[in-house]
Motif scaffolding. Structure first.
Motif, PDB file in Angstrom:
ATOM      1  N   TYR A 137      -5.443   5.939  -0.203  1.00 55.62           N
ATOM      2  CA  TYR A 137      -4.358   5.101  -0.295  1.00 55.62           C
ATOM      3  C   TYR A 137      -4.482   4.413  -1.831  1.00 55.62           C
TER       4      TYR A 137
ATOM      5  N   ARG B  58       0.249   4.949   1.226  1.00 56.45           N
ATOM      6  CA  ARG B  58      -0.715   5.868   2.037  1.00 56.45           C
ATOM      7  C   ARG B  58      -0.325   7.431   1.597  1.00 56.45           C
TER       8      ARG B  58
ATOM      9  N   THR C  27       0.900  -1.187   0.010  1.00 48.24           N
ATOM     10  CA  THR C  27       0.182  -0.130   0.011  1.00 48.24           C
ATOM     11  C   THR C  27       1.008   1.500   0.024  1.00 48.24           C
TER      12      THR C  27
END
Length: 392
Positions: free
Chosen positions: A310, A304, A302
């Motif tokens: 995200y 973010r 991910t």
């Protein structure tokens, strides 16, 4: 550590575990005779009971009260980062040895159903605490414990010897097990695997039990309890979720991000689309498990942002395919980009739909069968095949 503090710590943690129902009373003699503090180094990184994050190190020399409190709390304690290369107080990149969450230790021992006189093989000695508990139960000469890291093995052996416990400690590749003149009654792994080595099955008697944390490459993990059949197949259900460090020899090589986009301008050869499936809905532990079983050879990261949004990146291990899904709080649909021969987000959506259509099954509805050529994941009964996964 003075005996008064130890006794108070043991009593307090035992009360917590008994109240949770995660330790059986017949394990209390071993719990008290093999105190956890003996198996912890001067510096530990405390974790949290329901996650995979760790806090900065607690040093027994500088802060003995906090160290003692952490040791006798129901939390996991990381004892090594990055195979010993990390020495700072902050967390490293990858935790590589720990003293496991006590609740998980004793629920797995309950799954193992070990009895006096059983021959037991443990994969992953670590600090030695689990091996010590087993040795108290069945006798040290009946326990073979295998550790891949020589430094971890040395420290684990010293911890055990401090209590006069000397199991058969082997420094070697846990995938290969360790054959003895007669087969094992029980096998337990204290590291997770994505493939149960068939050697463990071969070294376990018919009717014997193998307990191991198992999870697909993508994510999610549960403890599986397998019974070895006369046919040489091991089969059984998952009993609960888990979050263990991966066996070192089975850690997938996750290529870096730049190998996928190859410096091309956005969308980097990908096809853009929209989806109503929020990336957040596939992020839970059981959701990751279900997706991972059905979407082989993929992993995620991910990226973010400060506003709570995200990007979920999904990659194939062969670097040929990738997908991105942009999450924004409160949005009804989400931008997707997919590139390569596999449409990875489409695969994730199909897997998630399958999980929904089957009643959002938890870990206890899944099972695993391990044979010579590979392993199959099934739902409810072994004939309801979910996925075939070759050994690796």
């Amino acid at each position: 550590m003075d005996n008064g503090k130890r006794e108070a710590g043991l009593k307090g943690l035992a009360s917590v575990l008994l109240e949770k129902g995660t330790i059986e009373s017949d394990w209390l003699p071993a719990f008290n005779a093999v105190p956890r503090d003996v198996f912890l180094p001067t510096r530990v990184w405390p974790g949290i009971a329901d996650g995979t994050k760790q806090a900065a190190a607690i040093d027994r020399t500088n802060d003995p009260e906090r160290w003692f409190e952490a040791v006798y709390s129901d939390i996991p304690l990381t004892t090594q980062w990055d195979e010993g290369r990390h020495s700072g107080d902050d967390v490293g990149i990858t935790p590589t040895s720990s003293n496991s969450l006590p609740t998980m230790v004793f629920t797995m021992l309950k799954d193992l159903d070990v009895q006096l006189g059983h021959q037991v093989m443990e994969i992953g000695t670590g600090t030695g605490w689990n091996a010590g508990l087993l040795a108290h139960r069945v006798g040290a000469t009946n326990v073979t414990t295998i550790e891949y890291d020589p430094d971890v093995a040395r420290d684990g052996a010293a911890n055990l010897l401090a209590l006069g416990i000397q199991p058969n400690l082997v420094v070697g590749d846990g995938r290969r097990g360790h054959p003895r003149p007669r087969p094992y009654d029980r096998v337990i792994a204290t590291c997770s695997v994505g493939s149960v080595p068939y050697e463990w099955v071969e070294q376990t008697r018919a009717g014997g039990v193998i307990v191991a944390p198992w999870g697909p490459t993508y994510g999610g993990e549960g403890v599986v309890r397998l019974t070895v059949r006369e046919s040489g197949v091991a089969e059984g259900r998952f009993t609960r979720s888990s979050a263990f460090m991966r066996m070192r020899q089975q850690r997938p090589d996750r290529p870096p991000h730049h190998l996928y986009l190859r410096g091309e301008p956005w969308p980097a050869g990908g096809v853009m689309s929209k989806t109503s499936l929020s990336p957040a809905r596939v992020g839970g532990w059981i959701e990751q498990f279900a997706v991972g079983v059905l979407v082989a050879g993929a992993f995620w990261r991910t990226e973010r942002y400060q506003d709570g949004s995200y990007t979920l990146w999904v990659y194939s291990l062969d670097t040929k395919s990738w997908a991105s899904a942009d999450y924004e709080p409160g949005a009804d649909d989400f931008e997707i980009v997919q590139a390569g021969p596999r449409r990875l987000w489409d695969e994730i959506e199909s897997a998630y739909d399958w999980w929904q259509e089957h009643g959002t099954p938890g870990f206890d509805r899944f099972g695993l069968t391990v044979g010579k050529t590979g392993q199959t994941v099934w739902l409810d009964t072994p004939d309801r095949l979910v996925a075939l996964i070759p050994h690796h």
